[in-house]
Design a protein around this motif. Structure first.
Motif, PDB file in Angstrom:
ATOM      1  N   ALA A 130     -83.035  73.958  41.191  1.00  0.00           N
ATOM      2  CA  ALA A 130     -83.517  72.564  40.470  1.00  0.00           C
ATOM      3  C   ALA A 130     -82.799  71.499  41.259  1.00  0.00           C
ATOM      4  O   ALA A 130     -81.770  71.607  41.708  1.00  0.00           O
ATOM      5  CB  ALA A 130     -83.037  72.646  38.951  1.00  0.00           C
ATOM      6  N   ARG A 131     -83.686  70.412  41.727  1.00  0.00           N
ATOM      7  CA  ARG A 131     -83.117  69.307  42.215  1.00  0.00           C
ATOM      8  C   ARG A 131     -81.803  68.598  41.422  1.00  0.00           C
ATOM      9  O   ARG A 131     -81.177  68.107  42.380  1.00  0.00           O
ATOM     10  CB  ARG A 131     -84.123  68.357  42.534  1.00  0.00           C
ATOM     11  CG  ARG A 131     -85.499  68.789  43.230  1.00  0.00           C
ATOM     12  CD  ARG A 131     -84.857  69.286  44.699  1.00  0.00           C
ATOM     13  NE  ARG A 131     -86.228  70.005  45.368  1.00  0.00           N
ATOM     14  CZ  ARG A 131     -86.399  71.242  45.494  1.00  0.00           C
ATOM     15  NH1 ARG A 131     -85.637  71.953  44.728  1.00  0.00           N
ATOM     16  NH2 ARG A 131     -87.408  71.430  45.876  1.00  0.00           N
ATOM     17  N   SER A 132     -82.019  68.611  40.422  1.00  0.00           N
ATOM     18  CA  SER A 132     -80.857  67.977  39.311  1.00  0.00           C
ATOM     19  C   SER A 132     -79.459  68.813  39.695  1.00  0.00           C
ATOM     20  O   SER A 132     -78.418  68.148  39.449  1.00  0.00           O
ATOM     21  CB  SER A 132     -81.272  68.026  37.877  1.00  0.00           C
ATOM     22  OG  SER A 132     -81.375  69.214  37.555  1.00  0.00           O
ATOM     23  N   SER A 133     -79.697  70.147  39.901  1.00  0.00           N
ATOM     24  CA  SER A 133     -78.197  70.892  40.011  1.00  0.00           C
ATOM     25  C   SER A 133     -77.748  70.355  41.155  1.00  0.00           C
ATOM     26  O   SER A 133     -76.308  70.604  40.931  1.00  0.00           O
ATOM     27  CB  SER A 133     -78.786  72.318  40.154  1.00  0.00           C
ATOM     28  OG  SER A 133     -79.559  72.542  41.411  1.00  0.00           O
ATOM     29  N   VAL A 134     -78.288  70.067  42.418  1.00  0.00           N
ATOM     30  CA  VAL A 134     -77.296  69.452  43.486  1.00  0.00           C
ATOM     31  C   VAL A 134     -76.705  68.061  43.144  1.00  0.00           C
ATOM     32  O   VAL A 134     -75.240  68.167  43.266  1.00  0.00           O
ATOM     33  CB  VAL A 134     -78.436  69.011  44.586  1.00  0.00           C
ATOM     34  CG1 VAL A 134     -77.437  68.518  45.803  1.00  0.00           C
ATOM     35  CG2 VAL A 134     -78.907  70.413  44.998  1.00  0.00           C
ATOM     36  N   LEU A 135     -77.100  67.392  42.280  1.00  0.00           N
ATOM     37  CA  LEU A 135     -76.539  65.912  41.817  1.00  0.00           C
ATOM     38  C   LEU A 135     -75.741  66.335  40.845  1.00  0.00           C
ATOM     39  O   LEU A 135     -74.266  65.639  40.693  1.00  0.00           O
ATOM     40  CB  LEU A 135     -77.493  65.051  41.708  1.00  0.00           C
ATOM     41  CG  LEU A 135     -78.646  64.597  42.640  1.00  0.00           C
ATOM     42  CD1 LEU A 135     -79.658  63.671  42.001  1.00  0.00           C
ATOM     43  CD2 LEU A 135     -78.091  64.579  43.913  1.00  0.00           C
ATOM     44  N   ILE A 136     -75.972  67.388  39.928  1.00  0.00           N
ATOM     45  CA  ILE A 136     -75.099  67.512  38.909  1.00  0.00           C
ATOM     46  C   ILE A 136     -73.894  68.213  39.243  1.00  0.00           C
ATOM     47  O   ILE A 136     -72.629  67.881  38.532  1.00  0.00           O
ATOM     48  CB  ILE A 136     -75.581  68.542  37.507  1.00  0.00           C
ATOM     49  CG1 ILE A 136     -76.856  67.656  37.001  1.00  0.00           C
ATOM     50  CG2 ILE A 136     -74.509  68.913  36.690  1.00  0.00           C
ATOM     51  CD1 ILE A 136     -77.415  68.355  36.213  1.00  0.00           C
ATOM     52  N   ALA A 137     -73.619  69.144  40.260  1.00  0.00           N
ATOM     53  CA  ALA A 137     -72.535  69.583  41.004  1.00  0.00           C
ATOM     54  C   ALA A 137     -71.831  68.541  41.529  1.00  0.00           C
ATOM     55  O   ALA A 137     -70.449  68.882  41.514  1.00  0.00           O
ATOM     56  CB  ALA A 137     -73.296  70.644  42.070  1.00  0.00           C
ATOM     57  N   LYS A 138     -72.298  67.597  42.227  1.00  0.00           N
ATOM     58  CA  LYS A 138     -71.516  66.539  42.562  1.00  0.00           C
ATOM     59  C   LYS A 138     -70.681  65.615  41.659  1.00  0.00           C
ATOM     60  O   LYS A 138     -69.386  65.448  41.879  1.00  0.00           O
ATOM     61  CB  LYS A 138     -72.428  65.494  43.352  1.00  0.00           C
ATOM     62  CG  LYS A 138     -72.846  65.937  44.762  1.00  0.00           C
ATOM     63  CD  LYS A 138     -71.900  65.399  45.999  1.00  0.00           C
ATOM     64  CE  LYS A 138     -72.465  65.689  47.087  1.00  0.00           C
ATOM     65  NZ  LYS A 138     -71.127  65.434  48.295  1.00  0.00           N
ATOM     66  N   ILE A 139     -71.199  65.429  40.364  1.00  0.00           N
ATOM     67  CA  ILE A 139     -70.585  64.827  39.428  1.00  0.00           C
ATOM     68  C   ILE A 139     -69.642  65.687  39.011  1.00  0.00           C
ATOM     69  O   ILE A 139     -68.466  65.171  38.540  1.00  0.00           O
ATOM     70  CB  ILE A 139     -71.867  64.389  38.393  1.00  0.00           C
ATOM     71  CG1 ILE A 139     -72.730  63.158  38.963  1.00  0.00           C
ATOM     72  CG2 ILE A 139     -71.119  64.045  36.967  1.00  0.00           C
ATOM     73  CD1 ILE A 139     -73.588  62.914  37.861  1.00  0.00           C
ATOM     74  N   VAL A 140     -69.719  66.917  38.782  1.00  0.00           N
ATOM     75  CA  VAL A 140     -68.746  67.892  38.334  1.00  0.00           C
ATOM     76  C   VAL A 140     -67.286  67.634  39.050  1.00  0.00           C
ATOM     77  O   VAL A 140     -66.416  67.796  38.400  1.00  0.00           O
ATOM     78  CB  VAL A 140     -69.230  69.588  37.899  1.00  0.00           C
ATOM     79  CG1 VAL A 140     -68.360  70.222  37.602  1.00  0.00           C
ATOM     80  CG2 VAL A 140     -70.248  69.224  36.917  1.00  0.00           C
ATOM     81  N   VAL A 141     -67.689  67.830  40.296  1.00  0.00           N
ATOM     82  CA  VAL A 141     -66.502  67.815  41.218  1.00  0.00           C
ATOM     83  C   VAL A 141     -65.695  66.420  41.172  1.00  0.00           C
ATOM     84  O   VAL A 141     -64.723  66.301  40.965  1.00  0.00           O
ATOM     85  CB  VAL A 141     -66.876  68.242  42.609  1.00  0.00           C
ATOM     86  CG1 VAL A 141     -65.841  68.217  43.571  1.00  0.00           C
ATOM     87  CG2 VAL A 141     -67.408  69.619  42.749  1.00  0.00           C
ATOM     88  N   GLU A 142     -66.467  65.398  41.249  1.00  0.00           N
ATOM     89  CA  GLU A 142     -66.011  64.280  41.187  1.00  0.00           C
ATOM     90  C   GLU A 142     -65.136  63.733  39.755  1.00  0.00           C
ATOM     91  O   GLU A 142     -64.345  63.188  39.605  1.00  0.00           O
ATOM     92  CB  GLU A 142     -67.063  63.206  41.416  1.00  0.00           C
ATOM     93  CG  GLU A 142     -67.562  63.048  42.717  1.00  0.00           C
ATOM     94  CD  GLU A 142     -66.492  63.059  43.918  1.00  0.00           C
ATOM     95  OE1 GLU A 142     -65.524  62.193  43.668  1.00  0.00           O
ATOM     96  OE2 GLU A 142     -66.555  63.648  44.885  1.00  0.00           O
ATOM     97  N   LEU A 143     -65.899  64.261  38.741  1.00  0.00           N
ATOM     98  CA  LEU A 143     -65.075  64.392  37.417  1.00  0.00           C
ATOM     99  C   LEU A 143     -63.701  65.119  37.547  1.00  0.00           C
ATOM    100  O   LEU A 143     -62.656  64.680  36.889  1.00  0.00           O
ATOM    101  CB  LEU A 143     -66.087  64.952  36.340  1.00  0.00           C
ATOM    102  CG  LEU A 143     -66.867  63.933  35.799  1.00  0.00           C
ATOM    103  CD1 LEU A 143     -67.832  64.779  34.697  1.00  0.00           C
ATOM    104  CD2 LEU A 143     -66.545  62.890  34.991  1.00  0.00           C
TER     105      LEU A 143
END
Length: 285
Positions: A130-143
């Motif tokens: 899923a394309r969103s998984s790439v961006l969500i993973a970024k947000i999780v790490v930045e959180l």
């Protein structure tokens, strides 16, 4: 009897790959999506392990801001609060919690832009994820980086004499509210990272957005002495609402409508910016 030979029509490999990717993405279930996010989070964490300097902003920024504002402005602003430097410390720390998300979020946009320039994102888009998984993973790490910065901020505050007049549950609520709002802001910077041509442009645009929001708010000083037009701006500034909410939760003061406004801003920003960022990620060439 004549025989007709049918020649396959050549198709663009990129178009075929894109159609296959979108077809596969539609069949990805929640379990696989979470597994993909976990794998991408691990990949991002390994990048931080290989480049520990990328944590310098999260580790040093809270220390610098606390020392700078408490010892440079603490005396004068503390007097305006009817107290001293200690009173300003209690006022400042919840406000800085509201600022952490903004500063960390800018790094997300720069990171996404850098990954595209290096071709990393192109490889991700050829995978059946899923394309969103790439961006969500970024947000999780930045959180996670934001939580590290917040814990250092609170540690500095308590070391200098921060007094928690509210409950521990209120402190946890303030941290959770700041994290939720920070995640929403990250979608804005991800969209900037996908739109701007260079990481430097993302940082420049980020500063243009951040400076008025941060200093035109109640983060560093009370808004009562500001001009009327600026007070109107601060009343609707989401960072003011978040800072006031954190103070109310941590210090036991009145919450009013600031918590609901902060939650409203969080929901609206995420609902608008997240689909735009995912759509831009799919279409970016």
């Amino acid at each position: 009897m004549s025989t007709t030979t049918l020649t396959p029509t050549p198709t663009d490999p990129a178009t075929t790959a894109r159609a296959t990717d979108l077809h596969d993405e539609g069949r990805i279930g929640l379990r696989n999506n979470l597994r993909h996010i976990g794998a991408l989070v691990r990949r991002n964490l390994l990048q931080i392990k290989k480049d520990p300097e990328s944590m310098f902003d999260a580790l040093l920024m809270p220390v610098i801001f606390v020392l700078l504002f408490v010892y440079v402005f603490g005396g004068s602003v503390g007097s305006s609060l009817g107290g001293d430097r200690q009173d300003y410390l209690n006022y400042l720390i919840p406000g800085l919690m509201a600022m952490m998300g903004m500063n960390i979020a800018m790094a997300v946009g720069s990171g996404v832009n850098d990954d595209f320039r290096k071709g990393v994102m192109d490889r991700f888009r050829t995978m059946p994820i899923a394309r969103s998984s790439v961006l969500i993973a970024k947000i999780v790490v930045e959180l996670g980086r934001m939580m590290v910065a917040t814990l250092i901020l609170l540690g500095m505050g308590f070391a200098l004499g921060l007094e928690l007049h509210g409950s521990v549950l209120g402190l946890v609520g303030a941290i959770a509210l700041a994290a939720a709002f920070g995640a929403a802001i990250m979608w804005i910077f991800i969209l900037l990272g996908l739109t701007m041509k260079t990481a430097q442009a993302v940082q420049g645009m980020g500063m243009i957005v951040m400076m008025p929001l941060q200093f035109g708010s109640s983060i560093f000083a009370p808004t009562q002495t500001m001009p009327g037009w600026l007070q109107t701006f601060t009343d609707y500034n989401p960072l003011s609402n978040l800072a006031d909410s954190a103070r109310g939760l941590m210090m036991g003061g009145p919450l009013g409508h600031s918590v609901w406004l902060t939650l409203g801003w969080t929901v609206v920003i995420t609902a608008v910016m997240a689909p735009l960022a995912v759509s831009k990620f799919r279409k970016k060439s």
